[in-house]
Design a protein around this motif. Structure first.
Motif, PDB file in Angstrom:
ATOM      1  N   MET A   1       0.852  -1.198   0.000  1.00 26.12           N
ATOM      2  CA  MET A   1       0.000   0.000   0.000  1.00 26.12           C
ATOM      3  C   MET A   1       0.888   1.248   0.000  1.00 26.12           C
ATOM      4  SD  MET A   1      -3.146   1.063   2.536  1.00 26.12           S
ATOM      5  CE  MET A   1      -2.238   0.650   4.013  1.00 26.12           C
ATOM      6  N   ARG A   2       0.544   2.194  -0.889  1.00 22.80           N
ATOM      7  CA  ARG A   2       1.310   3.431  -0.977  1.00 22.80           C
ATOM      8  C   ARG A   2       0.410   4.604  -0.563  1.00 22.80           C
ATOM      9  NH1 ARG A   2       2.979   7.367  -5.047  1.00 22.80           N
ATOM     10  NH2 ARG A   2       5.180   7.899  -4.751  1.00 22.80           N
ATOM     11  N   LEU A   3       0.883   5.369   0.418  1.00 26.63           N
ATOM     12  CA  LEU A   3       0.099   6.506   0.919  1.00 26.63           C
ATOM     13  C   LEU A   3       0.818   7.810   0.601  1.00 26.63           C
ATOM     14  CD1 LEU A   3      -0.779   5.234   4.532  1.00 26.63           C
ATOM     15  CD2 LEU A   3      -2.229   5.155   2.500  1.00 26.63           C
ATOM     16  N   VAL A   4       0.044   8.818   0.251  1.00 22.65           N
ATOM     17  CA  VAL A   4       0.583  10.184   0.171  1.00 22.65           C
ATOM     18  C   VAL A   4       0.088  10.924   1.408  1.00 22.65           C
ATOM     19  CG1 VAL A   4       0.521  12.375  -1.080  1.00 22.65           C
ATOM     20  CG2 VAL A   4       0.722  10.220  -2.342  1.00 22.65           C
ATOM     21  N   ILE A   5       1.029  11.428   2.193  1.00 18.58           N
ATOM     22  CA  ILE A   5       0.703  12.122   3.449  1.00 18.58           C
ATOM     23  C   ILE A   5       1.271  13.538   3.369  1.00 18.58           C
ATOM     24  CG2 ILE A   5       1.184  12.196   5.927  1.00 18.58           C
ATOM     25  CD1 ILE A   5       1.211   9.119   5.898  1.00 18.58           C
ATOM     26  N   ALA A   6       0.413  14.539   3.576  1.00 13.74           N
ATOM     27  CA  ALA A   6       0.892  15.920   3.444  1.00 13.74           C
ATOM     28  C   ALA A   6       0.166  16.839   4.414  1.00 13.74           C
ATOM     29  CB  ALA A   6       0.687  16.410   2.016  1.00 13.74           C
ATOM     30  N   GLN A   7       0.802  17.979   4.672  1.00 11.43           N
ATOM     31  CA  GLN A   7       0.198  19.018   5.512  1.00 11.43           C
ATOM     32  C   GLN A   7       0.218  20.334   4.740  1.00 11.43           C
ATOM     33  OE1 GLN A   7       2.570  21.103   8.521  1.00 11.43           O
ATOM     34  NE2 GLN A   7       1.176  20.334  10.076  1.00 11.43           N
ATOM     35  N   LEU A   8      -0.924  21.054   4.775  1.00  7.41           N
ATOM     36  CA  LEU A   8      -0.991  22.368   4.120  1.00  7.41           C
ATOM     37  C   LEU A   8      -2.029  23.185   4.892  1.00  7.41           C
ATOM     38  CD1 LEU A   8      -0.389  24.441   1.982  1.00  7.41           C
ATOM     39  CD2 LEU A   8      -1.727  23.131   0.346  1.00  7.41           C
ATOM     40  N   LYS A   9      -1.553  23.997   5.840  1.00  9.97           N
ATOM     41  CA  LYS A   9      -2.471  24.629   6.787  1.00  9.97           C
ATOM     42  C   LYS A   9      -2.352  26.146   6.783  1.00  9.97           C
ATOM     43  CE  LYS A   9      -2.962  22.619  10.862  1.00  9.97           C
ATOM     44  NZ  LYS A   9      -2.616  21.907  12.125  1.00  9.97           N
ATOM     45  N   HIS A  10      -3.492  26.791   6.588  1.00  5.58           N
ATOM     46  CA  HIS A  10      -3.549  28.243   6.773  1.00  5.58           C
ATOM     47  C   HIS A  10      -4.980  28.649   7.065  1.00  5.58           C
ATOM     48  CE1 HIS A  10      -3.369  32.611   5.544  1.00  5.58           C
ATOM     49  NE2 HIS A  10      -2.359  32.488   6.376  1.00  5.58           N
ATOM     50  N   GLU A  11      -5.131  29.480   8.106  1.00  7.37           N
ATOM     51  CA  GLU A  11      -6.419  30.090   8.408  1.00  7.37           C
ATOM     52  C   GLU A  11      -6.307  31.526   7.913  1.00  7.37           C
ATOM     53  OE1 GLU A  11      -8.788  29.819  12.420  1.00  7.37           O
ATOM     54  OE2 GLU A  11      -7.323  31.417  12.568  1.00  7.37           O
ATOM     55  N   THR A  12      -7.114  31.858   6.927  1.00  3.67           N
ATOM     56  CA  THR A  12      -6.950  33.160   6.273  1.00  3.67           C
ATOM     57  C   THR A  12      -7.912  34.190   6.850  1.00  3.67           C
ATOM     58  OG1 THR A  12      -6.314  32.016   4.248  1.00  3.67           O
ATOM     59  CG2 THR A  12      -6.930  34.345   4.059  1.00  3.67           C
ATOM     60  N   ASN A  13      -7.333  35.312   7.306  1.00  2.31           N
ATOM     61  CA  ASN A  13      -8.114  36.460   7.750  1.00  2.31           C
ATOM     62  C   ASN A  13      -8.068  37.471   6.608  1.00  2.31           C
ATOM     63  OD1 ASN A  13      -8.881  38.984   8.811  1.00  2.31           O
ATOM     64  ND2 ASN A  13      -8.206  38.432  10.871  1.00  2.31           N
ATOM     65  N   THR A  14      -9.195  37.600   5.892  1.00  2.00           N
ATOM     66  CA  THR A  14      -9.179  38.451   4.695  1.00  2.00           C
ATOM     67  C   THR A  14      -9.085  39.929   5.056  1.00  2.00           C
ATOM     68  OG1 THR A  14     -11.594  38.545   4.556  1.00  2.00           O
ATOM     69  CG2 THR A  14     -10.507  36.764   3.346  1.00  2.00           C
TER      70      THR A  14
END
Ligand SMILES: [Zn+2]
Length: 495
Positions: A1-14
């Motif tokens: 089994m091959r997994l892609v694991i990633a993090q991409l985090k941002h809480e945007t205050n417009t």
């Protein structure tokens, strides 16, 4: 089994004037981590991606880690930064995999897309229409329908302060890696709860999150109520819920509606009442009058960098200096120029410098107002430390070059990168002992309660200046769906 694991985090205050380039997504390195360095950095940490790593290893899976980026909240993400990081994830999935596990925030706005997460999932679905995608989200998710439609499993934090990031990763990952057949229901209610009324330590969110956990004990794979992040002028800012069950779509929808109805019925309790700053200072002074230990916390909640604040407004700290409060510490003023000036002067030097107020806030029609402060340079450090927990335990925090300016009455932490005070490590790194202070000013809203709440003798919420204002009348909402409560008191759920 091959997994892609990633993090991409941002809480945007417009409404935030703080820019969001690629470098903001890195900690202690010039750019976000890629490849095996991601595993090294997050293995054993109390984060959702830390849980994904553990699950992959327990399953004996081959895992690839295209990127891990996590930026403190700020203005919409630069297009180049988003394209770089989203591109890394898309490229990894394009090479083929059996499942994808993503540690996202859920309130990312980019210069080009209102829904950064939905855009990412859309790109993944174009190349991998049937691959299971499990997503861990922050409780401050602003859920666009694309996210609900395109993810296989969504699990959100059930605590605020967020002390269950790891457990959330486990719930999202296990539902993907088990033999279950996840079906996902999602929905919204037209409401923008005030952040200052969102803590899961207090009613009404305490009861809503308890019910979500109960739904999971009774068989739901993941049940999440998202309070939403109101400082974003985008159509889907505000509250939503997602429930995932094993093959029972009707049950998922019924449970999702139950969570949303609980929140809607309690909507008035999610409204925060603002107190004038002068009154707050008087209350703080009174509460700090006795000599017993433990500090009175003055919460500068309009300028919380973990909600997009500039962390350099001087209204509350200025009021503390004007009131002559003693035995005080303040965390923090983010002012790289002031740190440089203190570094040049050296430890022990007496300096007078214009502190804070370096950034204008055009969305609020406010100009930055530095304040001249005189004190001794007490300490200079590189500002890197590891969180002790319970929030984001083990994760590297990076305040950048940092210094302590001691006025004789107030020890002021001056830092170069945005870090919210939610961990005792931020004080230890600067040699400040908050527990020995009479007054403690914190630029935070709710998260300080994770690692510092037990220190407080009393808490006084101070309405200063900043783009995290709890006074919605200071913010111009042009694009959020209307009607929405409490901007429009007559708002009702659509059927
Ligand atoms: Zn959050």
């Amino acid at each position: 089994m091959r997994l892609v694991i990633a993090q991409l985090k941002h809480e945007t205050n417009t409404f935030s004037p703080v820019p969001t380039p690629l470098a903001r997504f890195a900690h202690g390195t010039p750019a976000p981590l890629e490849g095996p360095a991601v595993r090294e950095a997050f293995k054993g940490t109390g984060t959702a991606i830390g849980a994904f790593i553990d699950l992959a290893e327990q399953a004996g899976a081959e895992a690839v880690y295209p990127i891990a980026g996590n930026a403190a909240p700020s203005a919409p993400v630069d297009t180049a930064a988003y394209e770089f990081m989203a591109g890394r994830i898309v490229d990894a999935v394009a090479k083929g995999c059996d499942a994808v596990l993503l540690d996202l925030h859920g309130a990312m706005v980019t210069r080009a897309h209102d829904d950064g997460e939905g855009e990412l999932l859309g790109r993944l679905r174009r190349i991998a229409p049937d691959i299971p995608i499990g997503v861990a989200l922050d409780m401050h998710t602003n859920l666009f329908p694309a996210m609900g439609r395109l993810a296989t499993v969504i699990a959100g934090y059930q605590t605020y302060p967020h002390v269950d990031m790891y457990e959330t990763g486990l719930r999202a990952g296990k539902a993907i890696l088990s033999k279950a057949k996840p079906v996902l229901a999602f929905g919204h209610r037209p409401m923008l709860p005030h952040v200052m009324r969102q803590s899961s330590l207090d009613s009404p969110n305490k009861e809503i999150q308890a019910r979500a956990r109960e739904m999971e004990r009774q068989g739901a794979l993941a049940a999440s109520f998202f309070v939403g992040f109101p400082h974003a002028d985008i159509p889907y800012a505000g509250s939503s819920a997602v429930v995932v069950t094993d093959g029972d779509a009707a049950k998922a929808q019924a449970l999702c509606d139950e969570l949303l109805d609980m929140a809607w019925k309690a909507r008035e309790k999610f409204v925060y009442q603002v107190e004038p700053l002068e009154k707050s200072l008087l209350r703080a002074k009174e509460a700090g009058g006795s000599t017993s230990g433990r500090p009175v916390v003055l919460l500068d909640h309009y300028d919380n960098c973990a909600s997009g604040g500039t962390m350099d407004t001087m209204a509350v700290l200025g009021a503390i200096l004007d009131a002559g409060l003693e035995e005080a510490a303040a965390f923090a003023i983010c002012d790289p120029q002031a740190v440089e000036q203190m570094k040049r002067a050296g430890v022990g030097a007496r300096v007078t410098l214009p502190l804070g107020g370096k950034l204008d806030m055009p969305a609020l029609k406010l100009k930055g107002k530095p304040r001249s402060v005189t004190g001794n340079v007490r300490r200079i450090v590189n500002g890197i430390y590891r969180n002790e927990g319970p929030m984001a335990r083990g994760e590297l925090a990076d305040m950048g070059a940092s210094a302590v300016l001691d006025t004789g009455k107030v020890e002021i932490a001056v830092i170069s990168r945005h870090v919210e005070p939610h961990d005792i490590g931020s004080f230890r790194a600067l040699g400040i002992e908050p527990e020995k202070k009479r007054y403690l000013m914190l630029k935070s809203r709710v998260h300080w309660r994770a690692g510092l709440g037990a220190l407080a003798r009393a808490t006084v919420e101070c309405a200063g200046e900043g783009v995290c204002t709890s006074d919605y009348s200071q913010l111009r909402f042009n694009r959020v769906r209307r009607p929405v409560y409490p901007l429009d008191p007559e708002a009702r759920p659509s059927v």
